[in-house]
Design a protein around this motif. Sequence first.
Motif, PDB file in Angstrom:
ATOM      1  N   LYS A  41      -1.527  -3.759   3.866  1.00  0.00           N
ATOM      2  CA  LYS A  41      -2.743  -2.939   3.870  1.00  0.00           C
ATOM      3  C   LYS A  41      -3.989  -3.797   4.113  1.00  0.00           C
ATOM      4  CE  LYS A  41      -2.087  -1.523  -0.370  1.00  0.00           C
ATOM      5  NZ  LYS A  41      -0.901  -2.273  -0.797  1.00  0.00           N
ATOM      6  N   SER A  42      -4.090  -4.889   3.349  1.00  0.00           N
ATOM      7  CA  SER A  42      -5.268  -5.752   3.506  1.00  0.00           C
ATOM      8  C   SER A  42      -5.286  -6.379   4.890  1.00  0.00           C
ATOM      9  CB  SER A  42      -5.270  -6.860   2.452  1.00  0.00           C
ATOM     10  OG  SER A  42      -5.314  -6.312   1.172  1.00  0.00           O
ATOM     11  N   THR A  43      -4.124  -6.824   5.329  1.00  0.00           N
ATOM     12  CA  THR A  43      -4.035  -7.438   6.653  1.00  0.00           C
ATOM     13  C   THR A  43      -4.534  -6.461   7.714  1.00  0.00           C
ATOM     14  OG1 THR A  43      -2.105  -8.667   5.904  1.00  0.00           O
ATOM     15  CG2 THR A  43      -2.470  -8.555   8.275  1.00  0.00           C
ATOM     16  N   PHE A  86     -14.955  -6.231  -0.712  1.00  0.00           N
ATOM     17  CA  PHE A  86     -13.704  -6.917  -1.024  1.00  0.00           C
ATOM     18  C   PHE A  86     -13.125  -6.468  -2.368  1.00  0.00           C
ATOM     19  CE2 PHE A  86     -16.076  -9.323   1.986  1.00  0.00           C
ATOM     20  CZ  PHE A  86     -15.139  -9.892   2.829  1.00  0.00           C
ATOM     21  N   GLN A  87     -11.894  -6.900  -2.566  1.00  0.00           N
ATOM     22  CA  GLN A  87     -11.171  -6.489  -3.768  1.00  0.00           C
ATOM     23  C   GLN A  87     -11.854  -6.993  -5.034  1.00  0.00           C
ATOM     24  OE1 GLN A  87      -7.035  -7.276  -3.409  1.00  0.00           O
ATOM     25  NE2 GLN A  87      -6.537  -6.480  -5.425  1.00  0.00           N
ATOM     26  N   LYS A  88     -12.154  -8.295  -5.026  1.00  0.00           N
ATOM     27  CA  LYS A  88     -12.870  -8.849  -6.170  1.00  0.00           C
ATOM     28  C   LYS A  88     -14.343  -8.882  -5.823  1.00  0.00           C
ATOM     29  CE  LYS A  88     -12.090 -12.537  -8.496  1.00  0.00           C
ATOM     30  NZ  LYS A  88     -11.768 -13.972  -8.569  1.00  0.00           N
ATOM     31  N   MET A 143     -13.108  -0.907   2.692  1.00  0.00           N
ATOM     32  CA  MET A 143     -13.079  -1.278   1.274  1.00  0.00           C
ATOM     33  C   MET A 143     -11.654  -1.606   0.878  1.00  0.00           C
ATOM     34  SD  MET A 143     -15.457   1.748  -0.202  1.00  0.00           S
ATOM     35  CE  MET A 143     -17.044   1.208  -0.778  1.00  0.00           C
ATOM     36  N   ASP A 144     -11.472  -2.817   0.375  1.00  0.00           N
ATOM     37  CA  ASP A 144     -10.129  -3.260  -0.002  1.00  0.00           C
ATOM     38  C   ASP A 144      -9.959  -3.185  -1.517  1.00  0.00           C
ATOM     39  OD1 ASP A 144      -7.656  -4.348  -0.214  1.00  0.00           O
ATOM     40  OD2 ASP A 144      -8.076  -6.144   0.964  1.00  0.00           O
ATOM     41  N   GLU A 145      -9.343  -2.163  -1.992  1.00  0.00           N
ATOM     42  CA  GLU A 145      -9.161  -1.934  -3.429  1.00  0.00           C
ATOM     43  C   GLU A 145     -10.433  -2.258  -4.214  1.00  0.00           C
ATOM     44  OE1 GLU A 145      -5.475  -3.105  -5.137  1.00  0.00           O
ATOM     45  OE2 GLU A 145      -4.494  -3.382  -3.205  1.00  0.00           O
ATOM     46  N   PRO A 146     -11.524  -1.579  -3.887  1.00  0.00           N
ATOM     47  CA  PRO A 146     -12.816  -1.968  -4.466  1.00  0.00           C
ATOM     48  C   PRO A 146     -12.896  -1.749  -5.969  1.00  0.00           C
ATOM     49  CG  PRO A 146     -13.028   0.128  -3.342  1.00  0.00           C
ATOM     50  CD  PRO A 146     -11.654  -0.379  -3.038  1.00  0.00           C
TER      51      PRO A 146
HETATM   52 MG   LIG Z   1      -4.234  -6.294  -0.533  1.00  0.00          MG
END
Ligand SMILES: [Mg+2]
Lengths: 254, 284
Positions: A46-48, A94-96, A174-177
Amino acid sequence: MKQNEIKIKIQNLNFFYGEKQALFDISMDIFKNQVTALIGPSGCGKSTFLRCLNRMNDLIPNSKVEGAVYFDGKNIYDPQVDVVSLRRKVGMVFQKPNPFPKSIFENVAYGLKVQGIKDKYLIEQKVEESLKMAALWDDVKDRLGESAMGLSGGQQQRLCIARAIAVEPEVLLMDEPASALDPIATKKIEELIFELKKNFTIVIVTHNMQQAARISDYTGFFFMGKLIEVDTTETIFTKPGKKETEDYITGRFG
Amino acid sequence: MALGQSKFVEKLVFGIFRISAFINILALTLFLYFIVKNGISAISWEFLTSPPKDMMTKGGIFPCIVGTFILSFGALVVSMPFGIGTAIYLSEYANNEFLVRIIRLGVNNLAGVPSIVFGLFGLAFFATYLKFRVSILTGISTLGILILPVIISTAEEAISSVPSTFREASLALGATKWQTIKKVVLPAALPGILTGSILSLSRAAGETAAIMYTAAVFYSPHLPKSIFDPVMALPYHIYVLATAGTEIEKTRPLQYGSALVLVVLILLMNITAIYIRAKKQDKV
Ligand SMILES: [Mg+2]
Ligand SMILES: Nc1ncnc2c1ncn2[C@@H]1O[C@H](COP(=O)(O)OP(=O)(O)O)[C@@H](O)[C@H]1O
């Protein structure tokens, strides 16, 4: 599917980390002013995939992309495409939460300043506008000069959203925000996404299916680097077309 | 029994470490006590503010203090642009593994060269070949090369320890690579870069062999007027008084006084820089 304007068209996308293929022949459309959620077990790509949409993966040494990603009809992997201006149009959260070790104001103003905007009044106005849109203004309006590192995790993530929307991108990735946030902060981010969709096209990665169901119009299910199925969120969650999708959303694996 | 034994070993090891730390502090204290005890009698306002007199058997060390400041800060000014530039290149731009390895090898080897060799190189290259003569310019160029490895390696370390999430955030906002380096990476790396500069500043201030053929003179009646003039410098002054003077015994207090001033100067430099660094960190 509903008839909507296509904002991004992905065609036969493959992605490789060195020898290792992480994405397999992915094709899908992302519609304008809609929220598209990407779900799937962790490590499925997913992130890729998300990072292929603003060419963030260019930073990874020995990586390779095949296929095409059309943004408003133009392939972003064409050699003459200017990556810097692409990223101004396709923002990312980003996620973090990753605010700069600068003041709250400077964080939001950053994207404007690197574009060469010097007008102080305009910058101040944009910073205020973006912080309001990110529902952070009331929390921080009296301490814009303080370090962003002093904010709570949820506030930091909303700051990152404000920072991303200050440059008025057309698409927001948005990556797992909300994955690093508590339920209350998560709820705020979700409400925010609902608001933002009026102005932006949003692609959001989440491993939380309830979240995908709550906030998205379309959902794509990824599994082992392949896009198994993409459809309206309603269809995916009520009558999925593929067995793997059904197994995943009913919690039989993942 | 086994438990008791391992507890004993634990205590023993801990004890050995504590003793080592203690010996360290003791050595430092003894050293400082020795320098202060022998040097303090020479210190006076006049000693600090006037030039040497009577064939350097009397008077002060003012020109040496000034010279040491000029040489060490000058070396930093010469070295920092090259050092930080190299560090940025190595950590952010270089994509040729082989070239990077060659540069690293060169830098590491440079770090191991004895300072007298730098002195001779400075004499041959800057003083003679480039015709800078024995001058501040020759001195700071030589010292600049001498401290280059420290500047490069500390700056590189500081730059690579900046989290990549900052770089990603910046690039994702449509910043160019250079904007990202200038506005995000370097400010975040600054405290680390400053630490390296402090270390090299002290190193340059205390350096003797590298300046004795390149910048320092044993006596100069006035302060330098330009970077093409030679200077007096504290370490070389101590060396001259202690080895080459006609009245070595008689000038002992002056030698210790100069040594005390040098040590205090280096301590002050470090404290100032640490203070700047701490302030910079608060401000982020
Ligand atoms: Mg990911
Ligand atoms: N920088 C990288 N180098 C090599 N492999 C990577 C890298 N990033 C991710 N991968 C691999 O690619 C696959 C997909 O990862 P990712 O896109 O992060 O999945 P997801 O976001 O769905 O959890 C995983 O097998 C992961 O180990």
